[in-house]
Design a protein around this motif. Sequence first.
Motif, PDB file in Angstrom:
ATOM      1  N   ASN A 215       0.636  -1.489  -0.188  1.00  0.00           N
ATOM      2  CA  ASN A 215      -0.202  -0.302  -0.042  1.00  0.00           C
ATOM      3  C   ASN A 215       1.082   1.161  -0.062  1.00  0.00           C
ATOM      4  O   ASN A 215       0.359   3.049   0.160  1.00  0.00           O
ATOM      5  N   ARG A 216       1.986   1.158  -0.352  1.00  0.00           N
ATOM      6  CA  ARG A 216       3.105   2.131  -0.053  1.00  0.00           C
ATOM      7  C   ARG A 216       3.431   2.643   0.960  1.00  0.00           C
ATOM      8  O   ARG A 216       3.199   4.327   0.563  1.00  0.00           O
ATOM      9  N   THR A 217       2.653   2.332   1.640  1.00  0.00           N
ATOM     10  CA  THR A 217       3.284   2.990   3.488  1.00  0.00           C
ATOM     11  C   THR A 217       4.990   4.157   3.435  1.00  0.00           C
ATOM     12  O   THR A 217       5.148   4.178   4.411  1.00  0.00           O
ATOM     13  N   ARG A 218       5.216   2.951   2.465  1.00  0.00           N
ATOM     14  CA  ARG A 218       6.939   3.071   3.255  1.00  0.00           C
ATOM     15  C   ARG A 218       7.457   2.133   1.685  1.00  0.00           C
ATOM     16  O   ARG A 218       7.241   1.664   1.157  1.00  0.00           O
ATOM     17  N   GLU A 219       8.450   2.581   1.196  1.00  0.00           N
ATOM     18  CA  GLU A 219       9.628   1.919  -0.178  1.00  0.00           C
ATOM     19  C   GLU A 219       9.916   1.319   0.469  1.00  0.00           C
ATOM     20  O   GLU A 219      10.288   0.950   1.312  1.00  0.00           O
ATOM     21  N   ILE A 220       9.597  -0.036  -0.844  1.00  0.00           N
ATOM     22  CA  ILE A 220      10.692  -1.496  -1.381  1.00  0.00           C
ATOM     23  C   ILE A 220      11.817  -1.276  -1.842  1.00  0.00           C
ATOM     24  O   ILE A 220      11.768  -0.208  -2.547  1.00  0.00           O
ATOM     25  N   HIS A 221      12.929  -1.706  -0.801  1.00  0.00           N
ATOM     26  CA  HIS A 221      14.304  -1.560  -1.832  1.00  0.00           C
ATOM     27  C   HIS A 221      14.398  -2.385  -3.354  1.00  0.00           C
ATOM     28  O   HIS A 221      13.322  -3.297  -3.089  1.00  0.00           O
ATOM     29  N   ASP A 222      14.827  -1.184  -3.940  1.00  0.00           N
ATOM     30  CA  ASP A 222      15.164  -1.565  -5.223  1.00  0.00           C
ATOM     31  C   ASP A 222      15.858  -2.884  -5.725  1.00  0.00           C
ATOM     32  O   ASP A 222      15.084  -3.671  -6.493  1.00  0.00           O
ATOM     33  N   ALA A 223      16.494  -3.632  -4.139  1.00  0.00           N
ATOM     34  CA  ALA A 223      17.083  -4.952  -4.913  1.00  0.00           C
ATOM     35  C   ALA A 223      15.966  -6.281  -5.112  1.00  0.00           C
ATOM     36  O   ALA A 223      15.802  -7.186  -5.875  1.00  0.00           O
ATOM     37  N   LEU A 224      14.604  -5.895  -4.469  1.00  0.00           N
ATOM     38  CA  LEU A 224      13.620  -6.654  -3.973  1.00  0.00           C
ATOM     39  C   LEU A 224      13.175  -6.128  -5.621  1.00  0.00           C
ATOM     40  O   LEU A 224      12.026  -7.687  -6.776  1.00  0.00           O
ATOM     41  N   LYS A 225      12.637  -5.172  -6.022  1.00  0.00           N
ATOM     42  CA  LYS A 225      11.969  -4.975  -6.889  1.00  0.00           C
ATOM     43  C   LYS A 225      12.216  -5.404  -7.761  1.00  0.00           C
ATOM     44  O   LYS A 225      11.716  -5.311  -9.259  1.00  0.00           O
ATOM     45  N   ARG A 226      13.724  -5.254  -8.335  1.00  0.00           N
ATOM     46  CA  ARG A 226      14.117  -5.585  -9.656  1.00  0.00           C
ATOM     47  C   ARG A 226      13.900  -7.498 -10.030  1.00  0.00           C
ATOM     48  O   ARG A 226      14.161  -7.551 -11.170  1.00  0.00           O
ATOM     49  N   ARG A 227      13.658  -7.603  -8.914  1.00  0.00           N
ATOM     50  CA  ARG A 227      12.927  -9.679  -9.330  1.00  0.00           C
ATOM     51  C   ARG A 227      12.355  -9.760  -9.169  1.00  0.00           C
ATOM     52  O   ARG A 227      11.537 -11.043 -10.088  1.00  0.00           O
ATOM     53  N   CYS A 228      11.366  -8.615  -9.920  1.00  0.00           N
ATOM     54  CA  CYS A 228       9.570  -8.786 -10.264  1.00  0.00           C
ATOM     55  C   CYS A 228       9.639  -8.048 -11.163  1.00  0.00           C
ATOM     56  O   CYS A 228      10.300  -6.730 -11.251  1.00  0.00           O
ATOM     57  N   LEU A 229       7.804  -8.033 -11.872  1.00  0.00           N
ATOM     58  CA  LEU A 229       7.688  -6.806 -12.823  1.00  0.00           C
ATOM     59  C   LEU A 229       6.535  -6.673 -11.959  1.00  0.00           C
ATOM     60  O   LEU A 229       5.848  -6.832 -11.063  1.00  0.00           O
ATOM     61  N   TYR A 230       6.713  -5.031 -12.400  1.00  0.00           N
ATOM     62  CA  TYR A 230       5.727  -4.221 -11.294  1.00  0.00           C
ATOM     63  C   TYR A 230       5.097  -3.691 -11.916  1.00  0.00           C
ATOM     64  O   TYR A 230       4.479  -3.410 -13.509  1.00  0.00           O
ATOM     65  N   HIS A 231       3.506  -3.295 -11.314  1.00  0.00           N
ATOM     66  CA  HIS A 231       2.387  -2.809 -11.392  1.00  0.00           C
ATOM     67  C   HIS A 231       1.930  -1.919 -10.779  1.00  0.00           C
ATOM     68  O   HIS A 231       1.865  -2.408  -9.989  1.00  0.00           O
ATOM     69  N   TRP A 232       1.690  -0.262 -11.045  1.00  0.00           N
ATOM     70  CA  TRP A 232       0.629  -0.039 -10.087  1.00  0.00           C
ATOM     71  C   TRP A 232      -1.148  -0.022  -9.988  1.00  0.00           C
ATOM     72  O   TRP A 232      -1.292   0.481 -11.443  1.00  0.00           O
ATOM     73  N   VAL A 233      -1.623   0.293  -9.294  1.00  0.00           N
ATOM     74  CA  VAL A 233      -3.593  -0.776  -9.721  1.00  0.00           C
ATOM     75  C   VAL A 233      -3.545   1.139  -9.171  1.00  0.00           C
ATOM     76  O   VAL A 233      -3.728   1.290  -7.702  1.00  0.00           O
ATOM     77  N   ASP A 234      -4.381   1.619 -10.389  1.00  0.00           N
ATOM     78  CA  ASP A 234      -5.138   2.574  -9.664  1.00  0.00           C
ATOM     79  C   ASP A 234      -6.102   2.460  -9.436  1.00  0.00           C
ATOM     80  O   ASP A 234      -7.142   1.307  -9.809  1.00  0.00           O
ATOM     81  N   TYR A 235      -7.432   3.402  -8.686  1.00  0.00           N
ATOM     82  CA  TYR A 235      -8.543   3.110  -8.873  1.00  0.00           C
ATOM     83  C   TYR A 235      -9.108   3.365 -10.235  1.00  0.00           C
ATOM     84  O   TYR A 235      -8.365   3.951 -11.141  1.00  0.00           O
ATOM     85  N   PRO A 236     -10.311   2.586 -10.207  1.00  0.00           N
ATOM     86  CA  PRO A 236     -11.142   2.494 -11.625  1.00  0.00           C
ATOM     87  C   PRO A 236     -11.973   3.168 -11.904  1.00  0.00           C
ATOM     88  O   PRO A 236     -12.360   4.224 -11.167  1.00  0.00           O
ATOM     89  N   GLN A 237     -11.562   3.706 -13.051  1.00  0.00           N
ATOM     90  CA  GLN A 237     -12.558   4.665 -13.836  1.00  0.00           C
ATOM     91  C   GLN A 237     -14.164   4.283 -13.571  1.00  0.00           C
ATOM     92  O   GLN A 237     -13.951   3.004 -13.362  1.00  0.00           O
ATOM     93  N   ALA A 238     -15.088   5.713 -13.633  1.00  0.00           N
ATOM     94  CA  ALA A 238     -16.454   5.360 -13.684  1.00  0.00           C
ATOM     95  C   ALA A 238     -16.960   3.750 -14.551  1.00  0.00           C
ATOM     96  O   ALA A 238     -17.748   3.303 -14.054  1.00  0.00           O
TER      97      ALA A 238
END
Length: 309
Positions: free
Chosen positions: A186-209
């Motif tokens: 929920n991004r209450t703090r930043e996750i270290h880059d070393a862990l993120k590099r092992r993943c594919l990333y996506h920001w899940v936003d609120y849906p459109q109407a």
Amino acid sequence: MTDHTARALPGSIDETLEMLAAHDYLAGRSLATVLFLALKMQRPLFLEGEAGVGKTEIAKVLSKAFGRPLIRLQCYEGLDVASAVYEWNYPAQMLEIRLSEAAGLTDRDRMEADIFSERYLIRRPVLQALSAVEGRAPVFLIDELDRTDEAFEAFLLEILSDFQVTIPELGTIRAAEPPIVIITTNRTREIHDALKRRCLYHWVDYPQAAQELEIIRRKAPGCNDLLSRQIVAYVQKLRTLDLFKNPGVAETIDWATALTELDRMALDPETISDTLGALLKYQDDIARIQGGEGAKVLAEVKAEMLATG
């Protein structure tokens, strides 16, 4: 009974979209694309976004869609290896030692090998996720990783890099087949880059109407069309007010369900005031909406709906 017959992974982005929609998860093409790639490349998928936007639900949908067990590691402050990975059944080990001593067995090496065997190993979520047989790899949900500390993040690196964990008394346990890993924050703090590099990333936003309206139609089918459209328009406007905690999709569904249970056919100021606890979770936000701003938002919603027919 849950069907745990493993099914094939989608062969394209379009098939991924269809698979999600078949289980009432309405995703945009960008999410379907990164999910398809994560499955194809056997890489963890790192999902970031506000609480209540549907990050955890993705793992649940994958479990149902593929007929695979869902193993969930709910993260929290102070989470350690004993709670997340494994621990030894110490009471049973002590009992075995006493029984062996009572029987006159004095071979310490043999006794140690016996008590530190699989028989006394308690498998926690991480080890469970790595222990499945080939063809039955689970969906492994690491939920709200931002609640843990950096030390636990560092521990996850070995698991996410090689899908293995080392137990000093037993050695290294490797997954016969990598699990499908979904990590949420929920991004209450930043996750270290070393862990993120092992993943594919996506920001899940609120849906459109339009997308949120379709979600309501699927998740709260008893809600009539006028009320559904008013609910979605109202919630969409609330998210522009800079509240302490904007309502997520889960809260929108809860509110629609609550209003349906009350047999409401349309929104009115009194109904909104009485049911805000299903939509907002902080008293300051509720007081703000009950204090007159909610009626103003409702007036705007009705005026816009009247203008657009």
